[in-house]
Design an enzyme around this catalytic site. Structure first.
Site, PDB file in Angstrom:
ATOM      1  CG  ASP A 256      34.588  39.125  39.128  1.00  0.00           C
ATOM      2  OD1 ASP A 256      35.247  38.220  39.651  1.00  0.00           O
ATOM      3  OD2 ASP A 256      35.093  40.077  38.516  1.00  0.00           O
TER       4      ASP A 256
ATOM      5  CG  HIS B 212      35.632  41.535  30.242  1.00  0.00           C
ATOM      6  ND1 HIS B 212      36.679  41.576  29.366  1.00  0.00           N
ATOM      7  CD2 HIS B 212      36.117  41.020  31.400  1.00  0.00           C
ATOM      8  CE1 HIS B 212      37.756  41.099  29.961  1.00  0.00           C
ATOM      9  NE2 HIS B 212      37.450  40.763  31.199  1.00  0.00           N
TER      10      HIS B 212
HETATM   11  N1  CMC Z   1      26.744  48.521  34.346  1.00  0.00           N
HETATM   12  C1  CMC Z   1      26.214  49.543  33.638  1.00  0.00           C
HETATM   13  N2  CMC Z   1      26.818  50.120  32.591  1.00  0.00           N
HETATM   14  C2  CMC Z   1      28.009  49.637  32.224  1.00  0.00           C
HETATM   15  C3  CMC Z   1      28.623  48.568  32.896  1.00  0.00           C
HETATM   16  C4  CMC Z   1      27.941  48.008  33.987  1.00  0.00           C
HETATM   17  N3  CMC Z   1      28.484  47.001  34.665  1.00  0.00           N
HETATM   18  N4  CMC Z   1      29.810  48.293  32.318  1.00  0.00           N
HETATM   19  C5  CMC Z   1      29.951  49.170  31.308  1.00  0.00           C
HETATM   20  N5  CMC Z   1      28.859  49.984  31.238  1.00  0.00           N
HETATM   21  C6  CMC Z   1      28.623  51.028  30.237  1.00  0.00           C
HETATM   22  C7  CMC Z   1      29.451  52.273  30.538  1.00  0.00           C
HETATM   23  O1  CMC Z   1      28.761  53.191  31.318  1.00  0.00           O
HETATM   24  C8  CMC Z   1      29.751  52.775  29.157  1.00  0.00           C
HETATM   25  O2  CMC Z   1      28.624  53.491  28.708  1.00  0.00           O
HETATM   26  P1  CMC Z   1      28.814  54.763  27.706  1.00  0.00           P
HETATM   27  O3  CMC Z   1      29.443  54.222  26.463  1.00  0.00           O
HETATM   28  O4  CMC Z   1      27.429  55.266  27.516  1.00  0.00           O
HETATM   29  O5  CMC Z   1      29.712  55.720  28.428  1.00  0.00           O
HETATM   30  C9  CMC Z   1      29.852  51.524  28.288  1.00  0.00           C
HETATM   31  O6  CMC Z   1      29.089  50.529  28.979  1.00  0.00           O
HETATM   32  C10 CMC Z   1      31.278  51.019  28.126  1.00  0.00           C
HETATM   33  O7  CMC Z   1      31.851  50.913  29.421  1.00  0.00           O
HETATM   34  P2  CMC Z   1      33.343  51.307  29.765  1.00  0.00           P
HETATM   35  O8  CMC Z   1      33.446  51.628  31.214  1.00  0.00           O
HETATM   36  O9  CMC Z   1      33.838  52.337  28.795  1.00  0.00           O
HETATM   37  O10 CMC Z   1      34.068  49.931  29.438  1.00  0.00           O
HETATM   38  P3  CMC Z   1      35.474  49.461  29.975  1.00  0.00           P
HETATM   39  O11 CMC Z   1      35.947  48.452  29.013  1.00  0.00           O
HETATM   40  O12 CMC Z   1      36.364  50.623  30.236  1.00  0.00           O
HETATM   41  O13 CMC Z   1      35.131  48.792  31.394  1.00  0.00           O
HETATM   42  C11 CMC Z   1      34.565  47.205  33.064  1.00  0.00           C
HETATM   43  C12 CMC Z   1      35.013  47.415  31.608  1.00  0.00           C
HETATM   44  C13 CMC Z   1      34.664  45.712  33.381  1.00  0.00           C
HETATM   45  C14 CMC Z   1      35.510  47.968  34.014  1.00  0.00           C
HETATM   46  C15 CMC Z   1      33.099  47.702  33.228  1.00  0.00           C
HETATM   47  O14 CMC Z   1      32.242  46.962  32.376  1.00  0.00           O
HETATM   48  C16 CMC Z   1      32.620  47.630  34.665  1.00  0.00           C
HETATM   49  O15 CMC Z   1      32.870  48.559  35.434  1.00  0.00           O
HETATM   50  N6  CMC Z   1      31.923  46.512  35.058  1.00  0.00           N
HETATM   51  C17 CMC Z   1      31.517  46.302  36.448  1.00  0.00           C
HETATM   52  C18 CMC Z   1      32.697  45.809  37.272  1.00  0.00           C
HETATM   53  C19 CMC Z   1      33.038  44.371  36.970  1.00  0.00           C
HETATM   54  O16 CMC Z   1      32.182  43.503  36.923  1.00  0.00           O
HETATM   55  N7  CMC Z   1      34.350  44.094  36.797  1.00  0.00           N
HETATM   56  C20 CMC Z   1      34.865  42.735  36.599  1.00  0.00           C
HETATM   57  C21 CMC Z   1      35.471  42.563  35.228  1.00  0.00           C
HETATM   58  S1  CMC Z   1      35.801  40.836  34.810  1.00  0.00           S
HETATM   59  C22 CMC Z   1      36.954  40.261  35.970  1.00  0.00           C
HETATM   60  C23 CMC Z   1      38.193  41.051  36.058  1.00  0.00           C
HETATM   61  O17 CMC Z   1      38.726  41.571  35.092  1.00  0.00           O
HETATM   62  O18 CMC Z   1      38.712  41.154  37.165  1.00  0.00           O
END
Ligand code: CMC
Length: 429
Positions: free
Chosen positions: A364, A306
């Site tokens: 989720d 998140h």
């Molecule tokens: N699985 C594996 N690696 C992950 C994941 C994951 N689910 N989420 C983040 N990472 C890694 C990512 O690769 C990155 O690594 P690095 O720093 O080496 O590049 C690091 O963690 C930080 O991730 P980010 O993408 O920069 O973080 P963000 O804040 O931009 O993204 C997120 C947040 C929710 C989009 C992401 O964690 C994600 O894609 N999660 C899976 C989808 C999901 O479950 N979404 C629902 C969110 S909660 C409900 C809602 O808001 O609707």
């Protein structure tokens, strides 16, 4: 006036930047006059360090894993309150008295039907349309039906539009579902509460009676409550940006629904259950954990991570407990998807990759297991999120319109394209 200030030095010149202190959370550097005074923009794609507005509705402490609506913790609301009371709280700012709640519930209940002509909109879609596609279209089309609540400068019309959206969204989501499975639409029943009515509209058929199980209705209500609002997330920010131009409320909420659909946001509940089913058995979990950690593989553990929570998502904790309760009460033993989810969570929480990056289960991760047990297909998971989030969207929309300093949202850019060049005739290229 700000009590604290920061100093910015550019090319030897000092500039003073006020620091604003919130009631909770980190201080905020006020850069509103930066471009006018200094001639530079700030650069923050994805808004990782940017507060786009001030708000009094929802607060998240991502390190503690705390979510407050108007100051009340989500776990208390999930345990002691119910969805329509939380709607009142979010929309009006305080918990209602018994009389206020009764009046609000009856107001919402009296707006549950949609204009009969809107049924034709549904019939225009292919039967295999995703219900989210139908919802984006039908909610946008509400602008063409409710002309008496389109004037955003009229406080009464703002309230009527909001109540209409909260009241009609379950009807629209249920109709999108019924249409997709070829069953007749079921009209709302105002003798049922909000969650029970939704289950009735989704699962009853005219051919036989359908009694809503009160335990399932309570679980449904809790899912709605847990999704009601979540601060300035992508879909809420989309609603605010759309509304900043003066667009009508139905158009703005349709924009929010479109944004919510993506798998990084509300679409994650569908993607998560599909992932858990694809994994299938606990012995395959290490393969998927390895894929999630592989930089060359776009796969991510859905329902994990998140932007704001760097600790357990408090909604996920309640959802996990609710999944256990619902499956237990329904007599579903040894649900393989729940087993995979629990084991996946256990393994991920002990894995250095997930520990270092502070990746925890989010809302989720467990919601799909409950919705699946209730009988919803995965394509209905995100529409359910959308209907529950509608109160958050309209509350934030109303708050934004009440801000005397409201300006159209207009981000700037770091331009990296060609500088000025002269047109070249086609024969000379
Ligand atoms: N699985 C594996 N690696 C992950 C994941 C994951 N689910 N989420 C983040 N990472 C890694 C990512 O690769 C990155 O690594 P690095 O720093 O080496 O590049 C690091 O963690 C930080 O991730 P980010 O993408 O920069 O973080 P963000 O804040 O931009 O993204 C997120 C947040 C929710 C989009 C992401 O964690 C994600 O894609 N999660 C899976 C989808 C999901 O479950 N979404 C629902 C969110 S909660 C409900 C809602 O808001 O609707």
């Amino acid at each position: 006036m700000a009590d604290k200030h920061a100093r910015l030095t550019i090319d030897g010149k000092d500039f003073d930047l006020p620091i604003l202190s919130p009631t909770d959370g980190p201080d905020v550097l006020d850069i509103r006059k930066l471009y006018g005074q200094v001639g530079v923009f700030t650069y923050d794609p994805g808004f990782t360090s940017t507060a786009a507005c001030d708000s009094t509705i929802t607060f998240i402490d991502g390190d503690k894993g705390e979510l407050l609506h108007r100051g009340y913790p989500i776990d208390q609301l999930a345990a002691k309150s119910h969805y329509l009371e939380v709607c009142y709280l979010l929309f009006y700012g305080n918990l209602p008295t018994a009389a206020e709640l009764e009046q609000f519930e009856s107001l919402v209940t009296r707006h549950t039907m949609i204009h009969e002509q809107m049924h034709y909109f549904f019939r225009g879609f292919r039967r295999d349309s995703h219900p989210m596609a139908t919802m984006v279209g039908v909610v946008g089309a509400m602008s063409a039906f409710y002309h008496d609540s389109l004037d955003i400068n009229d406080l009464h019309q703002r309230e009527v539009a909001s109540i209409r959206l909260i009241a009609k969204m379950p009807t629209i989501a249920a109709m999108a579902y019924k249409y997709s499975i070829g069953q007749p639409f079921v009209y709302p029943r105002n003798d049922l509460d909000y969650a029970a009515n939704f289950l009735h509209m989704c699962f009853s058929v005219p051919a036989e009676p359908y009694n809503v199980d009160p335990i399932l209705a309570r679980a449904m209500d809790r899912i709605f409550t847990l999704h009601a609002d979540h601060e300035q997330n992508a879909s809420t920010s989309t609603v605010r940006l759309a509304s900043s131009s003066g667009a009508n409320p139905f158009a703005c909420i349709a924009a929010g629904i479109a944004c919510l659909w993506g798998p990084a946001h509300g679409g994650a509940n569908q993607a998560c259950l599909e992932m858990l089913r694809e994994i299938g058995t606990v012995d395959r979990i290490p393969e998927y954990i390895a894929r999630a950690k592989d930089k060359n593989d776009p796969f991510r553990l859905m329902g994990f991570g998140h932007r704001v929570y760097k600790n357990f998502d408090p909604r996920a904790k309640v959802m996990k407990q609710s999944a256990d309760e619902v499956l237990d009460l329904m007599g579903i033993e040894n649900n393989p998807t729940l087993q995979v989810a629990k084991e996946l969570e256990r393994i991920a929480l002990e894995d250095p990759y997930f520990i270092e990056k502070k990746l925890y289960p989010n809302v989720d991760f467990y919601s799909g297991i409950i919705l699946d047990a209730m009988g919803f297909p995965t394509s209905m998971f995100t529409p359910i999120f959308a209907l529950a989030r509608t109160v958050g969207w309209v509350s934030q929309w109303k708050e934004q319109l009440s801000d005397p300093q409201l300006k159209i949202g207009r981000p700037r850019q770091l331009y990296l394209g060609d500088t000025r060049r002269d047109y070249v005739e086609i024969e000379n290229r």
